[in-house]
Enzyme design. Structure first.
Site, PDB file in Angstrom:
ATOM      1  N   ASP A 103     -11.987  97.746 132.444  1.00 17.93           N
ATOM      2  CA  ASP A 103     -11.039  97.964 131.567  1.00 17.93           C
ATOM      3  C   ASP A 103     -11.888  98.837 130.341  1.00 17.93           C
ATOM      4  O   ASP A 103     -12.427  99.775 130.376  1.00 17.93           O
ATOM      5  CB  ASP A 103     -10.599  96.509 130.915  1.00 17.93           C
ATOM      6  CG  ASP A 103      -9.444  96.715 129.810  1.00 17.93           C
ATOM      7  OD1 ASP A 103      -8.037  96.837 130.055  1.00 17.93           O
ATOM      8  OD2 ASP A 103      -9.970  96.332 128.790  1.00 17.93           O
ATOM      9  N   HIS A 305      -4.600  94.279 137.303  1.00 17.00           N
ATOM     10  CA  HIS A 305      -5.303  94.767 136.429  1.00 17.00           C
ATOM     11  C   HIS A 305      -7.082  94.247 136.455  1.00 17.00           C
ATOM     12  O   HIS A 305      -7.842  95.054 136.252  1.00 17.00           O
ATOM     13  CB  HIS A 305      -5.032  95.195 135.002  1.00 17.00           C
ATOM     14  CG  HIS A 305      -5.881  95.737 133.828  1.00 17.00           C
ATOM     15  ND1 HIS A 305      -6.216  96.989 134.008  1.00 17.00           N
ATOM     16  CD2 HIS A 305      -6.740  95.080 132.786  1.00 17.00           C
ATOM     17  CE1 HIS A 305      -7.106  97.434 133.053  1.00 17.00           C
ATOM     18  NE2 HIS A 305      -7.246  96.219 132.467  1.00 17.00           N
TER      19      HIS A 305
END
Length: 329
Positions: A103, A305
Protein backbone atom coordinates in the site's frame (compact mmCIF):
# COMPACT_ATOMS: atom_id res chain seq x y z
CA UNK A 1 4.22 -12.98 19.06
CA UNK A 2 6.82 -14.02 21.60
CA UNK A 3 9.69 -13.97 19.10
CA UNK A 4 9.15 -10.31 18.13
CA UNK A 5 11.32 -7.70 19.83
CA UNK A 6 10.24 -4.08 20.26
CA UNK A 7 12.23 -0.89 20.75
CA UNK A 8 12.28 2.82 20.01
CA UNK A 9 14.99 4.33 17.82
CA UNK A 10 15.82 7.93 16.99
CA UNK A 11 15.79 8.62 13.27
CA UNK A 12 15.46 11.69 11.07
CA UNK A 13 14.21 13.90 13.89
CA UNK A 14 11.57 11.52 15.24
CA UNK A 15 11.31 8.61 17.65
CA UNK A 16 10.26 5.48 15.75
CA UNK A 17 8.81 2.27 17.14
CA UNK A 18 10.31 -0.85 15.58
CA UNK A 19 9.32 -4.51 15.71
CA UNK A 20 12.10 -6.98 14.91
CA UNK A 21 12.41 -10.72 14.44
CA UNK A 22 15.18 -13.12 13.51
CA UNK A 23 18.89 -12.93 14.29
CA UNK A 24 20.37 -9.44 14.59
CA UNK A 25 23.26 -10.48 12.33
CA UNK A 26 21.00 -11.91 9.62
CA UNK A 27 20.46 -10.32 6.21
CA UNK A 28 18.28 -7.28 6.93
CA UNK A 29 14.79 -6.91 5.44
CA UNK A 30 12.68 -3.81 6.16
CA UNK A 31 8.89 -4.14 5.93
CA UNK A 32 6.92 -0.90 5.32
CA UNK A 33 3.18 -0.91 6.07
CA UNK A 34 0.32 1.05 4.52
CA UNK A 35 -2.90 2.81 5.59
CA UNK A 36 -4.64 2.19 7.94
CA UNK A 37 -2.16 -0.32 9.32
CA UNK A 38 0.94 -0.56 11.50
CA UNK A 39 3.89 -2.90 12.01
CA UNK A 40 1.44 -5.68 12.91
CA UNK A 41 0.21 -6.01 9.32
CA UNK A 42 3.49 -7.89 8.74
CA UNK A 43 3.02 -10.27 11.69
CA UNK A 44 3.08 -13.38 9.51
CA UNK A 45 6.14 -12.27 7.54
CA UNK A 46 8.00 -11.30 10.71
CA UNK A 47 7.57 -14.89 11.87
CA UNK A 48 8.32 -16.59 8.55
CA UNK A 49 11.31 -14.48 7.50
CA UNK A 50 12.70 -14.35 11.02
CA UNK A 51 12.55 -18.15 11.29
CA UNK A 52 14.43 -18.37 8.00
CA UNK A 53 17.33 -16.40 9.48
CA UNK A 54 16.61 -12.89 8.23
CA UNK A 55 16.83 -9.83 10.46
CA UNK A 56 13.31 -8.53 9.87
CA UNK A 57 12.56 -4.91 10.77
CA UNK A 58 8.97 -3.64 10.69
CA UNK A 59 8.52 -0.06 11.91
CA UNK A 60 5.45 1.92 12.77
CA UNK A 61 6.07 4.58 10.16
CA UNK A 62 5.85 8.34 10.65
CA UNK A 63 2.48 9.30 12.10
CA UNK A 64 1.52 5.79 13.17
CA UNK A 65 1.37 3.86 16.43
CA UNK A 66 4.18 4.48 18.89
CA UNK A 67 6.17 6.48 16.31
CA UNK A 68 6.04 10.29 16.50
CA UNK A 69 3.33 12.17 14.62
CA UNK A 70 4.59 15.63 13.54
CA UNK A 71 1.96 18.38 13.44
CA UNK A 72 3.15 19.81 10.10
CA UNK A 73 1.32 18.29 7.12
CA UNK A 74 4.41 18.97 5.01
CA UNK A 75 6.52 16.67 7.20
CA UNK A 76 5.18 13.53 5.50
CA UNK A 77 6.75 13.71 2.04
CA UNK A 78 8.47 10.73 0.44
CA UNK A 79 11.81 12.36 1.25
CA UNK A 80 10.89 12.40 4.93
CA UNK A 81 9.67 8.80 4.80
CA UNK A 82 12.73 7.48 2.97
CA UNK A 83 14.91 9.45 5.37
CA UNK A 84 13.17 7.74 8.28
CA UNK A 85 14.03 4.28 6.91
CA UNK A 86 17.63 5.21 6.12
CA UNK A 87 18.03 6.61 9.64
CA UNK A 88 16.37 3.54 11.10
CA UNK A 89 19.01 1.31 9.51
CA UNK A 90 21.79 3.51 10.81
CA UNK A 91 20.28 3.40 14.30
CA UNK A 92 20.16 -0.41 14.20
CA UNK A 93 23.68 -0.76 12.79
CA UNK A 94 22.58 -2.06 9.38
CA UNK A 95 24.52 -0.92 6.31
CA UNK A 96 22.45 -2.57 3.56
CA UNK A 97 18.98 -4.10 3.40
CA UNK A 98 16.23 -5.37 1.18
CA UNK A 99 13.09 -3.25 1.44
CA UNK A 100 9.48 -4.43 1.08
CA UNK A 101 6.37 -2.27 1.08
CA UNK A 102 2.60 -2.64 0.88
CA UNK A 103 0.00 0.00 0.00
CA UNK A 104 1.58 3.39 0.93
CA UNK A 105 4.60 1.43 2.11
CA UNK A 106 5.20 0.37 -1.50
CA UNK A 107 6.05 3.90 -2.73
CA UNK A 108 8.33 4.23 0.30
CA UNK A 109 10.07 1.00 -0.70
CA UNK A 110 10.33 2.01 -4.36
CA UNK A 111 11.70 5.43 -3.44
CA UNK A 112 14.18 3.89 -1.00
CA UNK A 113 15.51 1.84 -3.93
CA UNK A 114 15.44 4.83 -6.29
CA UNK A 115 17.10 7.37 -4.01
CA UNK A 116 19.52 5.18 -2.04
CA UNK A 117 20.65 2.21 -4.16
CA UNK A 118 23.81 2.16 -2.03
CA UNK A 119 21.68 1.17 0.97
CA UNK A 120 18.79 -0.86 -0.50
CA UNK A 121 19.97 -3.70 -2.71
CA UNK A 122 16.61 -5.36 -3.46
CA UNK A 123 13.00 -4.18 -3.44
CA UNK A 124 9.61 -5.87 -3.32
CA UNK A 125 6.21 -4.21 -3.42
CA UNK A 126 2.67 -5.38 -2.77
CA UNK A 127 -0.37 -3.72 -4.38
CA UNK A 128 1.35 -0.60 -5.78
CA UNK A 129 3.61 -0.87 -8.81
CA UNK A 130 6.30 1.62 -9.81
CA UNK A 131 5.51 3.93 -12.72
CA UNK A 132 8.76 5.88 -12.59
CA UNK A 133 9.32 9.58 -12.10
CA UNK A 134 8.16 11.44 -15.19
CA UNK A 135 9.44 14.79 -16.35
CA UNK A 136 7.09 17.54 -15.20
CA UNK A 137 5.01 19.20 -17.88
CA UNK A 138 5.14 22.94 -18.52
CA UNK A 139 3.00 24.33 -17.06
CA UNK A 140 2.99 21.60 -14.39
CA UNK A 141 -0.49 20.75 -13.07
CA UNK A 142 -0.49 19.46 -9.53
CA UNK A 143 -1.42 15.77 -9.17
CA UNK A 144 -4.36 16.70 -6.96
CA UNK A 145 -5.60 19.12 -9.63
CA UNK A 146 -5.24 16.47 -12.31
CA UNK A 147 -7.31 14.05 -10.21
CA UNK A 148 -9.99 16.68 -9.69
CA UNK A 149 -10.11 17.35 -13.43
CA UNK A 150 -10.71 13.65 -14.05
CA UNK A 151 -13.29 13.21 -11.27
CA UNK A 152 -15.18 16.45 -11.74
CA UNK A 153 -17.75 16.53 -8.94
CA UNK A 154 -17.37 12.80 -8.33
CA UNK A 155 -16.15 11.40 -5.03
CA UNK A 156 -12.69 9.87 -4.67
CA UNK A 157 -11.20 8.98 -1.30
CA UNK A 158 -7.78 10.34 -2.33
CA UNK A 159 -9.26 13.80 -2.91
CA UNK A 160 -11.53 13.57 0.11
CA UNK A 161 -8.43 13.13 2.26
CA UNK A 162 -6.74 16.33 1.05
CA UNK A 163 -8.32 18.88 3.41
CA UNK A 164 -7.02 18.41 6.98
CA UNK A 165 -9.76 17.64 9.45
CA UNK A 166 -12.44 16.50 7.00
CA UNK A 167 -11.71 12.77 6.92
CA UNK A 168 -10.60 12.83 10.56
CA UNK A 169 -14.07 14.06 11.56
CA UNK A 170 -15.53 10.89 10.05
CA UNK A 171 -12.87 8.31 10.83
CA UNK A 172 -11.65 9.30 14.30
CA UNK A 173 -15.08 8.97 15.93
CA UNK A 174 -14.83 5.18 16.20
CA UNK A 175 -11.32 3.92 15.48
CA UNK A 176 -12.28 0.26 15.82
CA UNK A 177 -15.14 0.54 13.37
CA UNK A 178 -12.99 2.49 10.91
CA UNK A 179 -10.12 0.00 10.87
CA UNK A 180 -12.47 -2.98 10.68
CA UNK A 181 -14.50 -1.46 7.83
CA UNK A 182 -11.40 -0.46 5.84
CA UNK A 183 -9.94 -3.94 6.14
CA UNK A 184 -13.19 -5.59 5.10
CA UNK A 185 -14.18 -3.15 2.34
CA UNK A 186 -10.97 -3.69 0.35
CA UNK A 187 -10.56 -7.38 1.11
CA UNK A 188 -11.31 -10.43 -0.97
CA UNK A 189 -14.10 -11.31 1.50
CA UNK A 190 -16.54 -8.61 0.50
CA UNK A 191 -18.96 -9.89 -2.17
CA UNK A 192 -18.24 -8.17 -5.46
CA UNK A 193 -21.84 -6.95 -5.65
CA UNK A 194 -21.36 -5.18 -2.30
CA UNK A 195 -18.08 -3.53 -3.23
CA UNK A 196 -18.48 0.26 -3.35
CA UNK A 197 -15.14 1.83 -2.47
CA UNK A 198 -14.93 3.79 -5.73
CA UNK A 199 -18.52 5.01 -5.78
CA UNK A 200 -18.27 8.42 -7.47
CA UNK A 201 -21.72 9.35 -6.14
CA UNK A 202 -20.61 9.10 -2.51
CA UNK A 203 -20.41 12.16 -0.30
CA UNK A 204 -18.21 10.81 2.48
CA UNK A 205 -16.15 7.83 3.61
CA UNK A 206 -19.05 5.99 5.20
CA UNK A 207 -20.76 5.94 1.83
CA UNK A 208 -17.92 3.80 0.47
CA UNK A 209 -16.91 1.79 3.55
CA UNK A 210 -18.85 -1.32 4.51
CA UNK A 211 -19.10 -2.85 7.98
CA UNK A 212 -18.34 -6.58 7.87
CA UNK A 213 -21.24 -8.92 8.68
CA UNK A 214 -19.11 -10.97 11.07
CA UNK A 215 -15.58 -12.14 11.88
CA UNK A 216 -13.00 -12.50 9.11
CA UNK A 217 -10.94 -15.67 8.84
CA UNK A 218 -7.69 -13.72 8.56
CA UNK A 219 -8.48 -11.02 11.16
CA UNK A 220 -9.27 -12.15 14.69
CA UNK A 221 -10.61 -9.87 17.40
CA UNK A 222 -7.16 -10.02 18.98
CA UNK A 223 -5.59 -8.90 15.69
CA UNK A 224 -8.04 -6.03 15.44
CA UNK A 225 -7.23 -5.05 19.03
CA UNK A 226 -3.58 -4.54 18.08
CA UNK A 227 -4.47 -2.22 15.20
CA UNK A 228 -6.96 -0.28 17.31
CA UNK A 229 -4.51 0.08 20.19
CA UNK A 230 -1.90 1.32 17.73
CA UNK A 231 -4.12 4.14 16.44
CA UNK A 232 -5.32 4.89 19.96
CA UNK A 233 -1.80 6.06 20.85
CA UNK A 234 -2.43 9.31 18.96
CA UNK A 235 -6.23 8.99 18.89
CA UNK A 236 -6.45 10.05 15.24
CA UNK A 237 -5.72 9.02 11.67
CA UNK A 238 -4.19 12.46 11.02
CA UNK A 239 -0.63 11.14 10.61
CA UNK A 240 -1.50 8.54 8.00
CA UNK A 241 -3.83 10.88 6.12
CA UNK A 242 -1.02 13.40 5.77
CA UNK A 243 0.78 10.98 3.44
CA UNK A 244 -2.06 11.58 0.95
CA UNK A 245 -1.81 15.35 1.50
CA UNK A 246 1.79 15.40 0.28
CA UNK A 247 1.19 14.13 -3.26
CA UNK A 248 1.72 17.60 -4.75
CA UNK A 249 4.84 18.16 -2.67
CA UNK A 250 6.19 14.75 -3.71
CA UNK A 251 5.68 15.59 -7.37
CA UNK A 252 7.86 18.68 -7.04
CA UNK A 253 10.50 17.19 -4.74
CA UNK A 254 11.10 14.09 -6.88
CA UNK A 255 11.46 16.03 -10.13
CA UNK A 256 15.29 15.83 -10.09
CA UNK A 257 15.00 12.06 -10.41
CA UNK A 258 12.87 12.05 -13.58
CA UNK A 259 13.88 9.24 -15.90
CA UNK A 260 16.04 7.46 -13.34
CA UNK A 261 15.49 3.71 -13.23
CA UNK A 262 15.43 1.31 -10.30
CA UNK A 263 18.07 -1.23 -11.25
CA UNK A 264 18.06 -3.50 -8.20
CA UNK A 265 16.34 -6.91 -8.31
CA UNK A 266 12.63 -6.25 -7.83
CA UNK A 267 9.44 -8.19 -7.18
CA UNK A 268 5.78 -7.21 -7.40
CA UNK A 269 2.97 -9.11 -5.69
CA UNK A 270 -0.59 -8.38 -6.76
CA UNK A 271 -3.99 -9.87 -6.02
CA UNK A 272 -7.10 -10.80 -7.99
CA UNK A 273 -9.44 -8.46 -6.11
CA UNK A 274 -7.01 -5.65 -5.33
CA UNK A 275 -8.69 -2.73 -7.04
CA UNK A 276 -6.67 0.24 -5.74
CA UNK A 277 -4.79 0.70 -9.01
CA UNK A 278 -6.57 -1.85 -11.21
CA UNK A 279 -3.31 -3.58 -12.06
CA UNK A 280 -2.98 -6.32 -14.64
CA UNK A 281 -0.06 -8.67 -15.14
CA UNK A 282 0.71 -7.13 -18.53
CA UNK A 283 0.48 -3.63 -17.07
CA UNK A 284 2.93 -4.45 -14.31
CA UNK A 285 5.34 -6.10 -16.71
CA UNK A 286 5.28 -2.91 -18.78
CA UNK A 287 6.88 -1.11 -15.84
CA UNK A 288 10.15 -2.88 -16.66
CA UNK A 289 11.03 0.26 -18.60
CA UNK A 290 11.38 1.85 -15.14
CA UNK A 291 12.43 -1.30 -13.23
CA UNK A 292 14.52 -3.34 -15.69
CA UNK A 293 15.24 -6.17 -13.23
CA UNK A 294 11.61 -6.71 -12.22
CA UNK A 295 10.89 -10.43 -11.84
CA UNK A 296 7.71 -12.07 -13.11
CA UNK A 297 4.91 -10.73 -10.89
CA UNK A 298 3.25 -12.99 -8.33
CA UNK A 299 -0.57 -12.92 -8.55
CA UNK A 300 -2.66 -14.15 -5.66
CA UNK A 301 -6.08 -15.53 -6.55
CA UNK A 302 -9.02 -14.67 -4.32
CA UNK A 303 -7.22 -12.06 -2.26
CA UNK A 304 -8.09 -8.43 -1.87
CA UNK A 305 -5.86 -5.48 -1.02
CA UNK A 306 -4.45 -6.78 2.29
CA UNK A 307 -2.45 -9.51 0.59
CA UNK A 308 0.12 -10.27 3.27
CA UNK A 309 -2.64 -10.69 5.84
CA UNK A 310 -5.24 -12.44 3.68
CA UNK A 311 -2.81 -14.92 2.09
CA UNK A 312 0.24 -14.87 4.37
CA UNK A 313 1.72 -18.21 3.32
CA UNK A 314 1.76 -17.26 -0.36
CA UNK A 315 3.28 -13.85 0.31
CA UNK A 316 5.86 -15.14 2.77
CA UNK A 317 6.81 -17.92 0.36
CA UNK A 318 7.18 -15.49 -2.53
CA UNK A 319 9.36 -13.16 -0.45
CA UNK A 320 11.52 -16.03 0.79
CA UNK A 321 12.04 -17.29 -2.77
CA UNK A 322 12.94 -13.77 -3.96
CA UNK A 323 15.31 -13.07 -1.10
CA UNK A 324 17.04 -16.42 -1.51
CA UNK A 325 17.46 -15.74 -5.21
CA UNK A 326 18.98 -12.28 -4.81
CA UNK A 327 21.32 -13.54 -2.09
CA UNK A 328 23.10 -11.73 0.69
CA UNK A 329 24.50 -8.22 0.13
Amino acid sequence: MDDVRHRQVDTNGISMHVAEAGPADGRAVVLCHGFPECWYSWRHQLAALGAAGYHVIAPDQRGYGQTDMPDDVGAYTQLHLVGDIVGLLRATGVERAAVVGHDWGAPVAWNCALLRPDVFDAVAALSVHWGGVSARATPAPKPSEALRAVMGDGFLYFLHFQEPGVAEAELDVDIRRTVRAFLYSLSGDIPREDYRFFDADASGMWDVLTDPPGPLDWLSDDDLDVFVDSFAVHGTFFGGLNWYRCIDRNDALLAPFAGRTIDQPALFIGAEFDSIFGQTQDGVLATRSHVPNLRAPVWVDGSGHWIQQEEPEIVSGALLDFLADVGAP
